[in-house]
Each structure stands twice: as C-alpha cells, then as structure tokens.
Design an enzyme around this catalytic site. Structure first.
Site, PDB file in Angstrom:
ATOM      1  N   GLU A  93      -1.764   2.213  -0.277  1.00 29.33           N
ATOM      2  CA  GLU A  93      -0.739   2.227  -1.325  1.00 29.33           C
ATOM      3  C   GLU A  93       0.604   2.527  -0.666  1.00 29.33           C
ATOM      4  O   GLU A  93       0.865   3.643  -0.237  1.00 29.33           O
ATOM      5  CB  GLU A  93      -1.064   3.291  -2.380  1.00 29.33           C
ATOM      6  CG  GLU A  93       0.001   3.373  -3.467  1.00 29.33           C
ATOM      7  CD  GLU A  93      -0.210   4.532  -4.438  1.00 29.33           C
ATOM      8  OE1 GLU A  93      -1.361   5.006  -4.606  1.00 29.33           O
ATOM      9  OE2 GLU A  93       0.785   4.979  -5.030  1.00 29.33           O
ATOM     10  N   ARG A 127       9.329   4.215  -2.374  1.00 27.49           N
ATOM     11  CA  ARG A 127      10.205   5.393  -2.351  1.00 27.49           C
ATOM     12  C   ARG A 127      11.219   5.326  -1.231  1.00 27.49           C
ATOM     13  O   ARG A 127      11.972   6.260  -1.020  1.00 27.49           O
ATOM     14  CB  ARG A 127       9.371   6.666  -2.172  1.00 27.49           C
ATOM     15  CG  ARG A 127       8.479   6.907  -3.337  1.00 27.49           C
ATOM     16  CD  ARG A 127       7.697   8.172  -3.199  1.00 27.49           C
ATOM     17  NE  ARG A 127       6.514   8.063  -4.009  1.00 27.49           N
ATOM     18  CZ  ARG A 127       5.535   8.934  -4.029  1.00 27.49           C
ATOM     19  NH1 ARG A 127       5.595  10.006  -3.278  1.00 27.49           N
ATOM     20  NH2 ARG A 127       4.484   8.725  -4.797  1.00 27.49           N
ATOM     21  N   THR A 179       4.303   3.777  -6.872  1.00 31.33           N
ATOM     22  CA  THR A 179       5.566   4.216  -7.473  1.00 31.33           C
ATOM     23  C   THR A 179       6.299   3.045  -8.131  1.00 31.33           C
ATOM     24  O   THR A 179       7.528   2.949  -8.085  1.00 31.33           O
ATOM     25  CB  THR A 179       6.483   4.922  -6.435  1.00 31.33           C
ATOM     26  OG1 THR A 179       5.677   5.652  -5.497  1.00 31.33           O
ATOM     27  CG2 THR A 179       7.401   5.919  -7.121  1.00 31.33           C
ATOM     28  N   LYS A 189      -4.881   5.754 -12.792  1.00 33.25           N
ATOM     29  CA  LYS A 189      -4.597   6.806 -11.819  1.00 33.25           C
ATOM     30  C   LYS A 189      -4.429   8.097 -12.616  1.00 33.25           C
ATOM     31  O   LYS A 189      -3.655   8.119 -13.569  1.00 33.25           O
ATOM     32  CB  LYS A 189      -3.307   6.448 -11.077  1.00 33.25           C
ATOM     33  CG  LYS A 189      -2.674   7.568 -10.281  1.00 33.25           C
ATOM     34  CD  LYS A 189      -1.526   7.036  -9.432  1.00 33.25           C
ATOM     35  CE  LYS A 189      -0.689   8.165  -8.867  1.00 33.25           C
ATOM     36  NZ  LYS A 189       0.110   7.739  -7.694  1.00 33.25           N
TER      37      LYS A 189
END
Ligand code: 3PG
Length: 213
Positions: free
Chosen positions: A45, A49, A73, A133
């Site tokens: 993943e 960011r 994200t 998640k």
C-alpha cells in the site's frame, strides 16, 4: 468476470501483512519493493502522503511486476481516478464519504474503505463495500471490537490497520473476520531514508511468516 470484492479477496489473501508505505523519493521505490517482495510480501500500500507517491506507484507497476501495488490514503474521487491512471491495482481510504462511496462504486478499481464504527461499516455494506479497512484499528477497539462486530455483521471482512505490530498481528489474524493486517512497522520512515533494505527485508520475512495465534 471477477467482481471487485473477489479481486480484493484474492489480493488481500496473498499475505497476512500489507505494509503501509510512505515513499519520499521515487528512487527508493524499487529497492524498497524488492526488499519486501523478495522476502514474501507482495501486496503493497503506497500512501498518497508524499508529492512523489503517484510517480512511485507508476514506477512500481512497471518495474516490479511481482508486486501488487495499491494506493493508500485515497480521500477524494480525483485521487481515486489518479491512482487508477498510475497503475494501482486497488485503493485504500482511511474513511468513507458520500463522494468517495459514489466514486468507488463507479470506478473499476476495487476500493477498501476505512471504517471505525458499526454504523460506518453498515453504511459501507449498504453501498456494496464488504471488504473494509478498520482504521485506526487499535484505537477503534482492536481485537475486541472485531470480535464484537462479527456477531451482528458476519458478512464483513476487515484489514485492521493502525497500531498493529509484529507482536499483536497474530491475534488479529486469528479472527474469522480478518483477511490480513496493515502496518507501517515493516518499512518505517527511518529505515527507508537510511536505505536499510536488509532490515526491511528481515521484517518482511518475519511478517510473511506470521500465523494466527
Ligand atoms: C496508516 O498510516 O494507514 C496507519 O496509520 C498505519 O498505522 P501504523 O503506523 O500504526 O502501522
């Protein structure tokens, strides 16, 4: 054709641990992915960011075909579209919003939305998202929360992330509603910045060998 849920089941079933990666330099992407993949951790993943996250995803999709690279994200429909264009195989969000739900339903890219409460999980399920998640997992109640939610919502499956460690991961993995866990401990920022691929490789090997307890 495989449904998006089936795709997520297949991908998240590839390993017990999905590393959460923060890539500051595109040049780190390939050696980092190699350290993980060569030690048995294939599903990655890459979080959005850093300014180079999309470039890192595109680079890995091309250069490390054994890796299954997802984007983390993802918080907006625009980002969902961008990570699909970059070559991500799936997307992960920390939470869910009406806009992201709509975009996730329309997109061909499988989305693993983040939830923290029963209501959020029910909202996700109402919209067709049954692979979720749990974020932030420890703060949401961790193993106890997942056990409690399995009774009323048995069809849901989770990837707990946030506060998961090599020590507590086996307890999460033993739960019937946990597919895999996510965590940053395999490749923390300091090790990536130092280019310590050996230590990241050792952590990947240990993670790949984790079993339910
Ligand atoms: C994330 O960034 O998605 C999670 O917060 C990772 O949590 P961790 O750093 O506790 O593993």
């Amino acid at each position: 054709m495989e449904s998006k849920q089936q795709t997520l089941d297949r991908i998240l079933g590839l390993g017990p641990v999905m590393p959460v990666l923060v890539i500051n330099e595109v040049a780190d992407a390939v050696p980092l992915a190699r350290a993980l993949v060569d030690n048995g951790v294939r599903v990655l993943e890459v979080t959005l960011r850093t300014p180079h996250a999309l470039a890192a995803i595109a680079c890995l999709a091309e250069a490390v075909p054994e890796a299954v690279v997802g984007a983390g994200t993802v918080v907006s429909p625009e980002q969902l579209a961008a990570v699909e264009r970059a070559g991500a195989r799936f997307a992960v969000s920390p939470g869910l919003t009406p806009k992201l739900i709509a975009a996730g339903r329309d997109s061909a890219l499988p989305l693993l939305p983040g939830v923290m409460t029963a209501s959020e999980a029910m909202t996700a399920a109402e919209n067709g998202f049954t692979r979720l998640k749990l974020f932030p997992a420890q703060q949401a109640g961790g193993v106890g929360m997942l056990k409690a939610i399995h009774g009323p919502l048995p069809e849901l499956r989770f990837c707990p992330t946030g506060g998961v460690t090599v020590d507590n991961a086996p307890e999460f993995l033993a739960l019937p509603n946990v597919m895999c866990v996510g965590g940053s401990w395999l490749a923390p920022d300091a090790l990536v910045r130092a280019g310590n691929w050996d230590e990241i490789g050792r952590r990947a090997l240990a993670a790949a060998q984790l079993r339910p307890r």
